[in-house]
Design a protein around this motif. Sequence first.
Motif, PDB file in Angstrom:
ATOM      1  N   MET A   1       1.036  -1.200   0.002  1.00 16.50           N
ATOM      2  CA  MET A   1      -0.104   0.135   0.108  1.00 16.50           C
ATOM      3  C   MET A   1       1.211   1.392  -0.046  1.00 16.50           C
ATOM      4  O   MET A   1       1.878   1.038   0.607  1.00 16.50           O
ATOM      5  N   ARG A   2       0.377   2.237  -0.928  1.00 13.30           N
ATOM      6  CA  ARG A   2       1.081   3.314  -0.669  1.00 13.30           C
ATOM      7  C   ARG A   2       0.491   4.558  -0.647  1.00 13.30           C
ATOM      8  O   ARG A   2      -0.777   4.756  -0.912  1.00 13.30           O
ATOM      9  N   ASP A   3       0.824   5.761   0.189  1.00 14.83           N
ATOM     10  CA  ASP A   3       0.248   7.040   0.378  1.00 14.83           C
ATOM     11  C   ASP A   3       0.177   7.957  -0.670  1.00 14.83           C
ATOM     12  O   ASP A   3       1.394   8.153  -1.305  1.00 14.83           O
ATOM     13  N   TYR A   4      -0.657   8.628  -0.743  1.00 16.10           N
ATOM     14  CA  TYR A   4      -0.885   9.991  -1.693  1.00 16.10           C
ATOM     15  C   TYR A   4      -1.591  11.060  -0.799  1.00 16.10           C
ATOM     16  O   TYR A   4      -2.538  10.681  -0.331  1.00 16.10           O
ATOM     17  N   SER A   5      -0.849  12.279  -0.823  1.00 18.77           N
ATOM     18  CA  SER A   5      -1.637  13.251   0.154  1.00 18.77           C
ATOM     19  C   SER A   5      -1.959  14.520  -0.781  1.00 18.77           C
ATOM     20  O   SER A   5      -1.562  14.595  -1.760  1.00 18.77           O
ATOM     21  N   ARG A   6      -3.141  15.048  -0.567  1.00 19.76           N
ATOM     22  CA  ARG A   6      -3.454  16.161  -1.047  1.00 19.76           C
ATOM     23  C   ARG A   6      -4.357  17.256  -0.081  1.00 19.76           C
ATOM     24  O   ARG A   6      -5.015  16.300   0.867  1.00 19.76           O
ATOM     25  N   LYS A   7      -4.255  18.365  -0.246  1.00 12.81           N
ATOM     26  CA  LYS A   7      -4.924  19.470   0.588  1.00 12.81           C
ATOM     27  C   LYS A   7      -6.533  19.577  -0.255  1.00 12.81           C
ATOM     28  O   LYS A   7      -6.491  19.683  -1.511  1.00 12.81           O
ATOM     29  N   VAL A   8      -7.498  19.852   0.517  1.00 10.03           N
ATOM     30  CA  VAL A   8      -8.827  20.054   0.174  1.00 10.03           C
ATOM     31  C   VAL A   8      -8.720  21.643  -0.469  1.00 10.03           C
ATOM     32  O   VAL A   8      -8.347  22.458   0.428  1.00 10.03           O
ATOM     33  N   VAL A  74      -4.155   9.471   1.391  1.00  4.63           N
ATOM     34  CA  VAL A  74      -5.046   8.217   0.424  1.00  4.63           C
ATOM     35  C   VAL A  74      -3.876   7.012   0.608  1.00  4.63           C
ATOM     36  O   VAL A  74      -2.869   7.419   0.055  1.00  4.63           O
ATOM     37  N   THR A  75      -4.487   5.991   1.108  1.00  2.00           N
ATOM     38  CA  THR A  75      -3.580   4.807   0.875  1.00  2.00           C
ATOM     39  C   THR A  75      -4.207   3.965   0.052  1.00  2.00           C
ATOM     40  O   THR A  75      -5.569   3.627  -0.161  1.00  2.00           O
ATOM     41  N   VAL A  76      -3.507   3.423  -0.857  1.00  2.44           N
ATOM     42  CA  VAL A  76      -3.670   2.772  -1.948  1.00  2.44           C
ATOM     43  C   VAL A  76      -3.123   1.345  -2.255  1.00  2.44           C
ATOM     44  O   VAL A  76      -2.082   1.083  -1.808  1.00  2.44           O
ATOM     45  N   GLY A  77      -3.925   0.473  -2.433  1.00  2.00           N
ATOM     46  CA  GLY A  77      -3.342  -0.985  -2.711  1.00  2.00           C
ATOM     47  C   GLY A  77      -4.114  -1.676  -3.706  1.00  2.00           C
ATOM     48  O   GLY A  77      -5.235  -1.558  -4.084  1.00  2.00           O
ATOM     49  N   VAL A  78      -3.548  -2.856  -4.011  1.00  2.00           N
ATOM     50  CA  VAL A  78      -4.056  -3.754  -4.887  1.00  2.00           C
ATOM     51  C   VAL A  78      -4.890  -4.852  -4.279  1.00  2.00           C
ATOM     52  O   VAL A  78      -4.470  -5.635  -3.345  1.00  2.00           O
ATOM     53  N   GLU A  79      -6.225  -4.619  -4.513  1.00  2.00           N
ATOM     54  CA  GLU A  79      -6.983  -5.921  -3.575  1.00  2.00           C
ATOM     55  C   GLU A  79      -7.102  -7.193  -4.474  1.00  2.00           C
ATOM     56  O   GLU A  79      -7.087  -8.138  -3.846  1.00  2.00           O
ATOM     57  N   ALA A  80      -6.990  -7.135  -5.857  1.00  2.00           N
ATOM     58  CA  ALA A  80      -7.237  -8.216  -6.725  1.00  2.00           C
ATOM     59  C   ALA A  80      -6.879  -7.694  -8.142  1.00  2.00           C
ATOM     60  O   ALA A  80      -6.819  -6.890  -8.410  1.00  2.00           O
ATOM     61  N   PHE A  81      -6.071  -8.843  -8.412  1.00  2.00           N
ATOM     62  CA  PHE A  81      -5.548  -8.682 -10.115  1.00  2.00           C
ATOM     63  C   PHE A  81      -5.888  -9.938 -10.575  1.00  2.00           C
ATOM     64  O   PHE A  81      -5.566 -11.187 -10.082  1.00  2.00           O
ATOM     65  N   LYS A  82      -6.588 -10.047 -11.762  1.00  2.00           N
ATOM     66  CA  LYS A  82      -6.949 -11.330 -12.402  1.00  2.00           C
ATOM     67  C   LYS A  82      -6.539 -11.429 -13.964  1.00  2.00           C
ATOM     68  O   LYS A  82      -7.209 -11.939 -14.838  1.00  2.00           O
ATOM     69  N   ALA A  84      -6.881  -9.715 -16.461  1.00  2.00           N
ATOM     70  CA  ALA A  84      -7.418  -8.687 -17.376  1.00  2.00           C
ATOM     71  C   ALA A  84      -8.305  -7.709 -16.580  1.00  2.00           C
ATOM     72  O   ALA A  84      -8.825  -6.728 -17.079  1.00  2.00           O
ATOM     73  N   ARG A  85      -8.290  -7.827 -15.223  1.00  2.00           N
ATOM     74  CA  ARG A  85      -8.901  -6.900 -14.636  1.00  2.00           C
ATOM     75  C   ARG A  85      -8.091  -6.748 -13.246  1.00  2.00           C
ATOM     76  O   ARG A  85      -7.411  -7.624 -12.671  1.00  2.00           O
ATOM     77  N   LEU A  86      -8.584  -5.385 -12.675  1.00  2.00           N
ATOM     78  CA  LEU A  86      -7.885  -5.205 -11.548  1.00  2.00           C
ATOM     79  C   LEU A  86      -8.742  -4.508 -10.665  1.00  2.00           C
ATOM     80  O   LEU A  86      -9.568  -3.635 -11.072  1.00  2.00           O
ATOM     81  N   THR A  87      -8.697  -4.660  -9.279  1.00  2.00           N
ATOM     82  CA  THR A  87      -9.326  -4.054  -8.229  1.00  2.00           C
ATOM     83  C   THR A  87      -8.273  -3.281  -7.202  1.00  2.00           C
ATOM     84  O   THR A  87      -7.443  -4.021  -6.815  1.00  2.00           O
ATOM     85  N   ILE A  88      -8.399  -1.937  -6.971  1.00  2.00           N
ATOM     86  CA  ILE A  88      -7.657  -1.247  -6.281  1.00  2.00           C
ATOM     87  C   ILE A  88      -8.581  -0.889  -5.154  1.00  2.00           C
ATOM     88  O   ILE A  88      -9.698  -0.290  -5.312  1.00  2.00           O
ATOM     89  N   CYS A  89      -7.920  -0.740  -3.761  1.00  2.00           N
ATOM     90  CA  CYS A  89      -8.681  -0.229  -2.770  1.00  2.00           C
ATOM     91  C   CYS A  89      -8.056   1.029  -2.252  1.00  2.00           C
ATOM     92  O   CYS A  89      -6.850   1.263  -2.429  1.00  2.00           O
ATOM     93  N   TYR A  90      -8.927   1.818  -1.690  1.00  3.42           N
ATOM     94  CA  TYR A  90      -8.259   3.210  -1.137  1.00  3.42           C
ATOM     95  C   TYR A  90      -8.885   3.379   0.215  1.00  3.42           C
ATOM     96  O   TYR A  90     -10.349   2.926   0.601  1.00  3.42           O
ATOM     97  N   GLU A  91      -8.164   3.939   1.028  1.00  2.00           N
ATOM     98  CA  GLU A  91      -8.613   4.405   2.438  1.00  2.00           C
ATOM     99  C   GLU A  91      -8.073   5.862   2.367  1.00  2.00           C
ATOM    100  O   GLU A  91      -6.985   6.351   2.447  1.00  2.00           O
TER     101      GLU A  91
END
Length: 143
Positions: A1-8, A74-82, A84-91
């Motif tokens: 999981m990797r983080d990304y930050s931004r200001k509103v 924002v923490t980002v990770g790969v939830e599933a990879f099949k 031809a399809r990819l699911t990315i999760c965010y917190e």
Amino acid sequence: MRDYSRKVQYHETDKMGITHHSNYIKWMEEARISFLDRAGYNYARLEAEGILSPVIGVECQYKHPTTFDDTVRVTVGVEAFKGARLTICYEMVNAHTGALVLTGRTMHCFTGADGRPILLRKKCPELAAIFERMAQERGAQPE
């Protein structure tokens, strides 16, 4: 999981003084592009190789509002990879208060420039291996 930050930004808030819900989905996209950069496979490179990754689904659960000048991590990770399809999760978490702001996921497929589905393992094994490793790190089972 990797983080990304931004200001509103002020223009991202609504009449109630909170961030409009549509912005969180945009932030997920920003975080995904940053995630690919930090994973060593820039999205521009992907497109230059004739590979597109359109969004085919989005899910969000809004937990706590943010306001102008908050910093959202924002923490980002790969939830599933099949292949031809990819699911990315965010917190998303408010960096100042620690409050959980949002949990979500985006689902993507992979296509060639012609719009036809492709197997990433065949077209781009290097990126497929990155996604498979990340999915395994999260405990997901690659298929």
